[in-house]
Design a protein around this motif. Structure first.
Motif, PDB file in Angstrom:
ATOM      1  N   TYR A 186      19.135  33.926  25.713  1.00 24.69           N
ATOM      2  CA  TYR A 186      19.451  35.315  25.361  1.00 24.69           C
ATOM      3  C   TYR A 186      20.108  36.014  26.551  1.00 24.69           C
ATOM      4  O   TYR A 186      19.619  35.932  27.680  1.00 24.69           O
ATOM      5  CB  TYR A 186      18.162  36.045  24.975  1.00 24.69           C
ATOM      6  CG  TYR A 186      18.312  37.535  24.805  1.00 24.69           C
ATOM      7  CD1 TYR A 186      18.626  38.068  23.555  1.00 24.69           C
ATOM      8  CD2 TYR A 186      18.123  38.408  25.868  1.00 24.69           C
ATOM      9  CE1 TYR A 186      18.761  39.442  23.379  1.00 24.69           C
ATOM     10  CE2 TYR A 186      18.251  39.784  25.701  1.00 24.69           C
ATOM     11  CZ  TYR A 186      18.576  40.299  24.464  1.00 24.69           C
ATOM     12  OH  TYR A 186      18.704  41.648  24.294  1.00 24.69           O
ATOM     13  N   MET A 313      13.419  35.858  23.332  1.00 23.91           N
ATOM     14  CA  MET A 313      13.655  36.612  24.560  1.00 23.91           C
ATOM     15  C   MET A 313      12.532  36.307  25.547  1.00 23.91           C
ATOM     16  O   MET A 313      11.364  36.242  25.173  1.00 23.91           O
ATOM     17  CB  MET A 313      13.717  38.113  24.266  1.00 23.91           C
ATOM     18  CG  MET A 313      14.859  38.516  23.356  1.00 23.91           C
ATOM     19  SD  MET A 313      14.791  40.264  22.836  1.00 23.91           S
ATOM     20  CE  MET A 313      14.949  41.088  24.426  1.00 23.91           C
ATOM     21  N   GLN A 337      15.808  44.540  18.299  1.00 20.30           N
ATOM     22  CA  GLN A 337      14.873  43.747  19.083  1.00 20.30           C
ATOM     23  C   GLN A 337      13.543  43.732  18.330  1.00 20.30           C
ATOM     24  O   GLN A 337      13.163  44.722  17.685  1.00 20.30           O
ATOM     25  CB  GLN A 337      14.671  44.371  20.469  1.00 20.30           C
ATOM     26  CG  GLN A 337      13.715  43.599  21.359  1.00 20.30           C
ATOM     27  CD  GLN A 337      13.419  44.316  22.666  1.00 20.30           C
ATOM     28  OE1 GLN A 337      14.190  45.165  23.096  1.00 20.30           O
ATOM     29  NE2 GLN A 337      12.299  43.988  23.276  1.00 20.30           N
TER      30      GLN A 337
END
Length: 539
Positions: A186, A313, A337
């Motif tokens: 990421y 992440m 997110q």
């Protein structure tokens, strides 16, 4: 989030519009402000404004389909009396990415594209640095920050405001070298959301902004939201940008980004973003239309896809004062997110442009949505209010004082960075001299993806300027050896950078590299990605 950034839809054929939801939700029900309850939203927001030096904040809270709060605090501009209210427009930057993702989801629903279509199917001229990545890059990949590009790579093509066109930016992707292999990790980027916005425009035959208005803002009832700063002209109720200059908050000019709208184009307010959050929390449903049928922006299937983890992440260990903020999982979905909070899924996003920071936080299981819009560059303020407000509206027992904790950590981190900069300055070879006469560094330098930067003497100073970025010009001051510091004329950038020259054996300049001086510099000043070489003068 002390660095930015940190941010639509489809008007296709007439037939496509005929199928689009037409129902416009009624204005929110009477807003029950926090002052009506024992909890004081005003007290928390006012405290955060003071601790983090923020002139104005707008807050929207929705719960169980109702608007709990939509109100403003503070002023639109320092030194002016006009107050922030529920209709004050703020730039929300990367919170625009959710609109681009929703627009693509609508295209998927309509069979106009698939998430795993190659990008080249819809933009035949699209090209990345690596031929394999070009061939394999999908529409899904555009939204999930796993392309192999480094953090913020290429952002100097649009940040600060440049005169590159959207098409020029997309074309220049082929010259930006990756920092990792494709889909291996990421790294947040903006350029591929610009590409996504281009796909939306290509499918609609209209601009990204026009299609957003027709396909999303209209149906949702976001009647005062705009898709460019130009649209704000004539509306007095617009928040002014604010940045720190020499450590003191000041009003500054806004940053138009017409070439990056797919990533950062939306300007909205508390009332409108409350409507948007309710649609998202309802899985894309707009409620019942005039015939009693459910109207939808996008399907429940696409809603689930947007909030499904796409790219893992890395989870870092926070300062002990913020230990309770550490999630068990973190991932990026499509425009959001994803993480956990108090055992519940949270979908969220931050947004940052010069003079503005914002955050949208959604807790689907609790049907809770919180939006925090600010007219200052303060990641601490939006993080502190996120933790504080989510815990309050979830009824978290014995919740910490997140506002105080975040402020303490931010102050500690800033002090450490100032000490590091002072140590670096003290350790330099102060008596060293450049290898060449100062005028020998003058000339044009070319980077493969940005283009030309120029160094020249003017008014007794040596000036570095970026050809396609009008405001990116500053004085070169010697630091040590063949390293200089460029101090930008626009002091609110807070992005002074080292400029280092490497020489060939014959003493000529081989290349010029740059690096931000401070770790607090917004990552969109990706100077470290530039590799300038002298432009040879024609004989």
């Amino acid at each position: 989030m002390n660095r930015i950034a940190a941010a639509v839809l489809i008007a296709f054929s007439g037939a496509a519009f005929a199928q689009a939801p037409a129902a416009v939700p009624a204005a929110p029900a009477t807003i029950a402000t926090a002052s009506a309850a024992a909890y004081s939203l005003e007290a928390d927001v006012t405290r955060a404004m003071k601790l983090f030096d923020v002139p104005g904040i707008a807050i929207a809270v929705v719960k169980d389909g109702k608007v709990v709060a939509a109100q403003g605090f503070g002023v639109r501009k320092l030194g002016a009396p006009e107050k922030v209210d529920a209709k004050t427009l703020f730039e929300v930057a990367s919170n625009s990415k959710a609109f681009t993702a929703a627009a693509l989801a609508m295209l998927v629903d309509e069979g106009k594209l698939a998430w795993d279509d190659p990008v080249t199917k819809h933009l035949p001229d699209f090209q990345m640095y690596d031929a394999y990545v070009t061939h394999e890059m999908t529409v899904r990949d555009l939204l999930t920050h796993r392309s192999g590009l480094g953090l913020g790579a290429g952002d100097l093509l649009w940040w600060p405001t440049t005169n590159f066109s959207t098409d020029e930016i997309i074309h220049k992707l082929r010259f930006i070298a990756p920092s990792t292999s494709f889909r291996s990790s990421y790294a947040y980027d903006n350029l591929l959301y610009i590409v996504a916005g281009k796909i939306i425009a290509a499918k609609s035959g209209k601009t990204w902004g026009e299609t957003i208005h027709e396909r999303i803002l209209g149906p949702v009832g976001m009647t005062t939201t705009t898709t460019s700063l130009a649209e704000n002209a004539g509306n007095p109720n617009v928040a002014n940008a604010h940045s720190k200059i020499d450590g003191k908050i000041a009003a500054v000019k806004s940053m138009p980004v017409p070439n990056a709208v797919g990533a950062v184009g939306i300007n909205t307010n508390a009332e409108d973003i409350a409507r948007w959050m309710n649609v998202l929390l309802a899985g894309g449903s707009l409620g019942k239309d005039a015939n009693g049928s459910e109207a939808r922006l996008f399907s429940a299937k696409q809603a689930q896809e947007m909030w499904t983890a796409q790219t893992p992440m890395r989870i870092s260990t926070p300062n002990p004062k913020l230990a309770g903020t550490k999630p068990h999982f973190a991932a990026y979905g499509l425009g959001f997110q994803l993480r956990d909070w108090q055992g519940k899924l949270m979908a969220l996003h931050s947004g940052a442009l010069q003079g503005f920071y914002s955050k949208v936080v959604l807790v689907p299981e609790a049907k809770l949505g919180i939006a925090i819009l600010t007219n200052a560059e303060s990641g601490g303020s939006i993080n502190a209010l996120q933790y504080q407000l989510v815990d309050h509206y979830l009824g978290t027992p014995n919740a910490p004082d997140w506002i105080g904790a975040v402020a303490a950590v931010e102050n500690e981190n800033h002090a450490k960075e100032q000490a590091r900069l002072a140590t670096t300055k003290a350790a330099r070879a102060a008596k060293s001299q450049p290898s060449l006469a100062r005028t020998a560094y003058d000339g044009d330098y070319q980077d493969p993806w940005y283009g030309i930067a120029t160094i020249k003497h003017a008014g007794g100073k040596q000036i570095l300027s970026f050809a396609r970025t009008p405001d990116l010009t500053g004085e070169l001051q010697h630091f040590q050896h063949d390293t200089f510091i460029v101090r930008w004329k626009e002091r609110n950038f807070n992005a002074d950078a080292y400029v280092t020259f490497a020489l060939n054996p014959d003493g000529s300049i081989e290349r010029m590299k740059m690096q931000p001086m401070s770790t607090e510099t917004d990552f969109s000043y990706d100077f470290q990605d530039l590799n300038f070489t002298p432009v040879k003068k024609s004989q």
